[in-house]
Design a protein around this motif. Structure first.
Motif, PDB file in Angstrom:
ATOM      1  N   GLY A 169      -3.864  58.433   9.646  1.00 17.49           N
ATOM      2  CA  GLY A 169      -3.676  59.135  10.909  1.00 17.49           C
ATOM      3  C   GLY A 169      -3.821  58.224  12.107  1.00 17.49           C
ATOM      4  O   GLY A 169      -3.086  58.343  13.092  1.00 17.49           O
ATOM      5  N   GLN A 170      -4.771  57.290  12.035  1.00 12.48           N
ATOM      6  CA  GLN A 170      -4.950  56.337  13.135  1.00 12.48           C
ATOM      7  C   GLN A 170      -3.754  55.402  13.248  1.00 12.48           C
ATOM      8  O   GLN A 170      -3.271  55.124  14.357  1.00 12.48           O
ATOM      9  CB  GLN A 170      -6.229  55.537  12.909  1.00 12.48           C
ATOM     10  CG  GLN A 170      -7.500  56.366  13.044  1.00 12.48           C
ATOM     11  CD  GLN A 170      -8.704  55.710  12.401  1.00 12.48           C
ATOM     12  OE1 GLN A 170      -8.595  54.669  11.731  1.00 12.48           O
ATOM     13  NE2 GLN A 170      -9.876  56.311  12.570  1.00 12.48           N
ATOM     14  N   ALA A 171      -3.240  54.932  12.113  1.00 10.34           N
ATOM     15  CA  ALA A 171      -2.072  54.051  12.135  1.00 10.34           C
ATOM     16  C   ALA A 171      -0.868  54.773  12.717  1.00 10.34           C
ATOM     17  O   ALA A 171      -0.079  54.192  13.476  1.00 10.34           O
ATOM     18  CB  ALA A 171      -1.767  53.557  10.719  1.00 10.34           C
ATOM     19  N   GLN A 172      -0.716  56.051  12.376  1.00 11.43           N
ATOM     20  CA  GLN A 172       0.412  56.822  12.919  1.00 11.43           C
ATOM     21  C   GLN A 172       0.326  56.923  14.432  1.00 11.43           C
ATOM     22  O   GLN A 172       1.326  56.794  15.135  1.00 11.43           O
ATOM     23  CB  GLN A 172       0.421  58.217  12.277  1.00 11.43           C
ATOM     24  CG  GLN A 172       1.703  58.987  12.491  1.00 11.43           C
ATOM     25  CD  GLN A 172       1.649  59.886  13.723  1.00 11.43           C
ATOM     26  OE1 GLN A 172       0.634  59.961  14.409  1.00 11.43           O
ATOM     27  NE2 GLN A 172       2.749  60.536  14.009  1.00 11.43           N
ATOM     28  N   ARG A 173      -0.872  57.127  14.952  1.00 12.19           N
ATOM     29  CA  ARG A 173      -1.030  57.242  16.411  1.00 12.19           C
ATOM     30  C   ARG A 173      -0.838  55.896  17.105  1.00 12.19           C
ATOM     31  O   ARG A 173      -0.301  55.841  18.216  1.00 12.19           O
ATOM     32  CB  ARG A 173      -2.402  57.829  16.740  1.00 12.19           C
ATOM     33  CG  ARG A 173      -2.454  59.351  16.571  1.00 12.19           C
ATOM     34  CD  ARG A 173      -3.811  59.891  16.947  1.00 12.19           C
ATOM     35  NE  ARG A 173      -4.781  59.721  15.869  1.00 12.19           N
ATOM     36  CZ  ARG A 173      -6.089  59.708  16.050  1.00 12.19           C
ATOM     37  NH1 ARG A 173      -6.589  59.798  17.283  1.00 12.19           N
ATOM     38  NH2 ARG A 173      -6.906  59.576  15.020  1.00 12.19           N
ATOM     39  N   VAL A 174      -1.232  54.797  16.466  1.00 11.33           N
ATOM     40  CA  VAL A 174      -0.973  53.478  17.037  1.00 11.33           C
ATOM     41  C   VAL A 174       0.527  53.226  17.090  1.00 11.33           C
ATOM     42  O   VAL A 174       1.054  52.721  18.090  1.00 11.33           O
ATOM     43  CB  VAL A 174      -1.679  52.370  16.223  1.00 11.33           C
ATOM     44  CG1 VAL A 174      -1.230  50.989  16.703  1.00 11.33           C
ATOM     45  CG2 VAL A 174      -3.194  52.496  16.362  1.00 11.33           C
TER      46      VAL A 174
END
Length: 381
Positions: A169-174
């Protein structure tokens, strides 16, 4: 920008960085001529035996979803919009400009790929700063811009973290922040939630919906997940075999699907036939009674939950629709049992576990399927 950065941008086909200098990395693009804002595309791509022929239109602020089965042409359409696949015919205009004549690296397009394609050797901050740097921002200016975007995504504490240490989820937001940091006029999202587990998808889908609601240009989402499309998009374009088979709002398409693929996605039994008043002669020979008074070619739809099953032909006038069927299979479907039926009318029925047990349902068993006319929905084909 280092040589490694340039190499990574080329190798990963990162669409948010453009090797074109600009006076300010945060300035908005020049306004389009009045009445020409947004996306106007007719995408024709011929590759071997496959032909894509899809028309798309969206105004600034719209989120348009391309929905369809694997192999339908969704990803080809997205790659054509991004400039990664050349058009065989048609046109591609964005804010009045002929985008298909613009070099790929110069298009005001941001892309979030399915696997995100974050640069593994850069921190989250420098991943997001990469686009503004390509637009001519100083290192300090680009990093300040990137920090602001990470803050908007709720990722400030992960600014120094490299991709391998980020959750899905963090990678998607980055990746989304990196795409938005160049202020694109067209944002493309290729299955943006596909790489996430079910629990993470719920949270990220909600966050993505919030970010897309604030996006002032055109966003195009490619997905095969109906929930992603229904929740995130303002308008849906359904593609099968390279052609548009239906377009409309999520509510319109959920209520009036026009193909078996769509009916399966939204959980409906769907049939085509010819209406004479309240009676519809379905293709295949069965007859259905509906509450709508129609004439001519129609679709008839009803949910599996509307179907009741009986070992003996039910009496009374409660159900106007009765078909003699055979059980083809059973499977768990949420907290229900989904029964596949063949015979008088192929259909699906949802029963409680207790009801299924009382009927002693087994493959090959004969049953009567009943549906009240009030639970059906007929509409012109």
């Amino acid at each position: 920008m280092t040589d490694d950065d340039r190499r990574m941008a080329k190798d990963d086909r990162f669409m948010t960085g453009r090797e074109k200098k600009a006076s300010s990395p945060t300035s908005a693009p020049a306004p389009a001529p009045e009445g020409q804002e947004g996306l106007d595309a007719h995408l024709v791509v011929e590759r071997d035996a496959f032909r894509l022929d899809v028309s798309l239109a969206a105004a600034p602020g719209d989120v348009l979803a391309l929905l369809g089965p694997n192999g339908a042409g969704k990803t080809t359409a997205l790659r054509a919009l991004a400039g990664l696949v050349p058009l065989t015919g048609g046109h591609l205009r964005l804010d009045g400009a002929e985008l298909d004549r613009t070099p790929t690296e110069s298009r005001p397009v941001g892309v979030v790929f399915q696997d995100y394609l974050l640069f593994p050797h850069l921190s989250a901050l420098d991943n997001v700063a990469f686009g503004p740097r390509c637009l001519g921002a100083s290192r300090a200016g680009a990093r300040a811009e990137a920090a602001a975007w990470l803050a908007r995504m709720g990722l400030s504490e992960y600014a120094s973290v490299k991709p391998r240490r980020l959750s899905g989820g963090q990678a998607q937001r980055v990746a989304l922040a990196r795409a938005l940091a160049t202020r694109p006029r067209l944002l493309l999202l290729d299955e943006p939630l596909a790489a996430l587990d079910a629990r993470t998808r719920l949270d990220v889908r909600a966050r993505l919906r919030s970010h897309l609601a604030e996006f002032e240009a055109v966003a195009v989402l490619v997905t095969h997940d109906p929930l992603d499309a229904m929740v995130l998009a303002d308008h849906l374009v359904v593609v099968e075999d390279g052609q548009v088979v239906q377009r409309g709002t999520p509510a319109d398409i959920a209520r009036r699907p026009r193909t078996d693929y769509l009916a399966h996605l939204v959980g409906l039994n769907l049939y085509r036939g010819t209406a004479e008043g309240h009676t519809v002669r379905l293709d295949g020979g069965a007859v259905a009674t509906t509450t709508e008074d129609l004439r001519g070619p129609v679709f008839v739809a009803f949910p599996p939950s509307a179907v009741t099953l009986h070992q003996e032909r039910p009496g009374g006038s409660g159900a106007r629709n009765l078909w003699r069927c055979e059980v083809a299979g059973l499977e768990t479907h949420g907290d229900r049992i989904r029964v596949a039926l063949t015979g008088g009318l192929p259909l699906a029925a949802d029963l409680t576990t207790i009801a299924a047990a009382e009927l002693d349902l087994r493959p090959g068993a004969a049953v009567w399927a009943a549906v009240k006319a009030a639970r059906t929905h007929a509409y012109p084909a």
